[in-house]
Motif scaffolding. Structure first.
Motif, mmCIF file in Angstrom:
data_model
loop_
_atom_site.group_PDB
_atom_site.id
_atom_site.type_symbol
_atom_site.label_atom_id
_atom_site.label_comp_id
_atom_site.label_asym_id
_atom_site.label_seq_id
_atom_site.Cartn_x
_atom_site.Cartn_y
_atom_site.Cartn_z
ATOM 1 N N GLN A 1 17.251 -11.779 53.331
ATOM 2 C CA GLN A 1 17.898 -11.145 52.182
ATOM 3 C C GLN A 1 16.928 -10.978 51.019
ATOM 4 N N GLN A 2 16.094 -11.989 50.782
ATOM 5 C CA GLN A 2 15.090 -11.911 49.716
ATOM 6 C C GLN A 2 14.116 -10.768 49.991
ATOM 7 N N CYS A 3 13.710 -10.598 51.251
ATOM 8 C CA CYS A 3 12.775 -9.528 51.614
ATOM 9 C C CYS A 3 13.404 -8.157 51.382
ATOM 10 N N ALA A 4 14.696 -8.038 51.693
ATOM 11 C CA ALA A 4 15.396 -6.767 51.474
ATOM 12 C C ALA A 4 15.421 -6.431 49.986
ATOM 13 N N ARG A 5 15.645 -7.443 49.143
ATOM 14 C CA ARG A 5 15.641 -7.237 47.683
ATOM 15 C C ARG A 5 14.253 -6.805 47.222
ATOM 16 N N GLN A 6 13.215 -7.466 47.736
ATOM 17 C CA GLN A 6 11.853 -7.106 47.361
ATOM 18 C C GLN A 6 11.508 -5.690 47.805
ATOM 19 N N CYS A 7 11.999 -5.295 48.961
ATOM 20 C CA CYS A 7 11.774 -3.933 49.456
ATOM 21 C C CYS A 7 12.440 -2.918 48.526
ATOM 22 N N ARG A 8 13.671 -3.208 48.129
ATOM 23 C CA ARG A 8 14.400 -2.315 47.211
ATOM 24 C C ARG A 8 13.681 -2.225 45.867
ATOM 25 N N ASN A 9 13.203 -3.353 45.361
ATOM 26 C CA ASN A 9 12.500 -3.364 44.080
ATOM 27 C C ASN A 9 11.185 -2.589 44.161
ATOM 28 N N LEU A 10 10.440 -2.768 45.255
ATOM 29 C CA LEU A 10 9.190 -2.021 45.437
ATOM 30 C C LEU A 10 9.480 -0.528 45.525
ATOM 31 N N THR A 11 10.555 -0.172 46.213
ATOM 32 C CA THR A 11 10.940 1.230 46.311
ATOM 33 C C THR A 11 11.183 1.823 44.927
ATOM 34 N N SER A 12 11.827 1.055 44.074
ATOM 35 C CA SER A 12 12.093 1.509 42.711
ATOM 36 C C SER A 12 10.794 1.743 41.947
ATOM 37 N N ALA A 13 9.840 0.826 42.070
ATOM 38 C CA ALA A 13 8.557 0.972 41.375
ATOM 39 C C ALA A 13 7.793 2.188 41.890
ATOM 40 N N VAL A 14 7.798 2.380 43.207
ATOM 41 C CA VAL A 14 7.107 3.537 43.787
ATOM 42 C C VAL A 14 7.760 4.829 43.302
ATOM 43 N N ALA A 15 9.083 4.862 43.268
ATOM 44 C CA ALA A 15 9.783 6.054 42.779
ATOM 45 C C ALA A 15 9.429 6.334 41.319
ATOM 46 N N ARG A 16 9.303 5.301 40.524
ATOM 47 C CA ARG A 16 8.921 5.482 39.121
ATOM 48 C C ARG A 16 7.504 6.060 39.009
#
Length: 163
Positions: A130-145
């Motif tokens: 679950q922690q890895c999924a959250r980190q993946c979502r957060n990284l996706t947000s940074a890349v999109a930015r």
């Protein structure tokens, strides 16, 4: 190999060891503070120092600069993975993508490769943690930015398509 080359190689090996220690003992620990981590301040300082050193004639080899660039992207990635995708801290990480006069950095050596590697690792680990999924979502947000402000659009835009 001449003496100067040997000394340079030894210095670079030492610098790489120091980089590994800094990642483990400093960057990872600070990133783990989540939304309150201050790696963005460290990144600002590294960018400033990097620019000043690179612009002056120096004894540093290109390998020295490569290590610093990889460390910079490591800080960006680690920090972004631990800052919630909807938190303003994500925007702080992107702020340094624009120069003082509003110019966007578009050629950031090793950024695409380092983000792709982190992306692949996060996607691989996300289904089991679950922690890895959250980190993946957060990284996706940074890349999109990053992409939204014009940084490495073609290369970073591919991340979500590669899993």
């Amino acid at each position: 190999m001449n003496h100067a080359s040997e000394v340079e190689e030894q210095a670079l090996r030492g610098h790489l060891k120091l980089s590994k220690i800094a990642r483990r003992e400093m960057f990872d620990r600070e990133a783990a503070r989540g939304n309150d981590n201050t790696l963005w301040k460290t990144m600002e300082s590294v960018i400033s120092q990097f620019g000043a050193r690179y612009a002056q004639p120096t004894q540093f080899s290109i390998g020295y600069y490569e290590v610093h660039l990889h460390d910079l992207w490591y800080m960006f990635i680690a920090s972004s993975q631990h800052i919630d995708d909807d938190h303003a801290g994500q925007d702080r990480l992107i702020r340094d993508s624009a120069g003082r006069h509003g110019r966007i950095w578009t050629d950031l050596p090793f950024l695409i490769e380092d983000v792709h590697d982190a992306w692949k690792k996060a996607v691989k680990e996300a289904p089991t943690c679950q922690q890895c999924a959250r980190q993946c979502r957060n990284l996706t947000s940074a890349v999109a930015r990053l992409v939204s402000v014009g940084v490495c659009v073609a290369g970073l835009g591919q991340c979500g398509l590669e899993h």
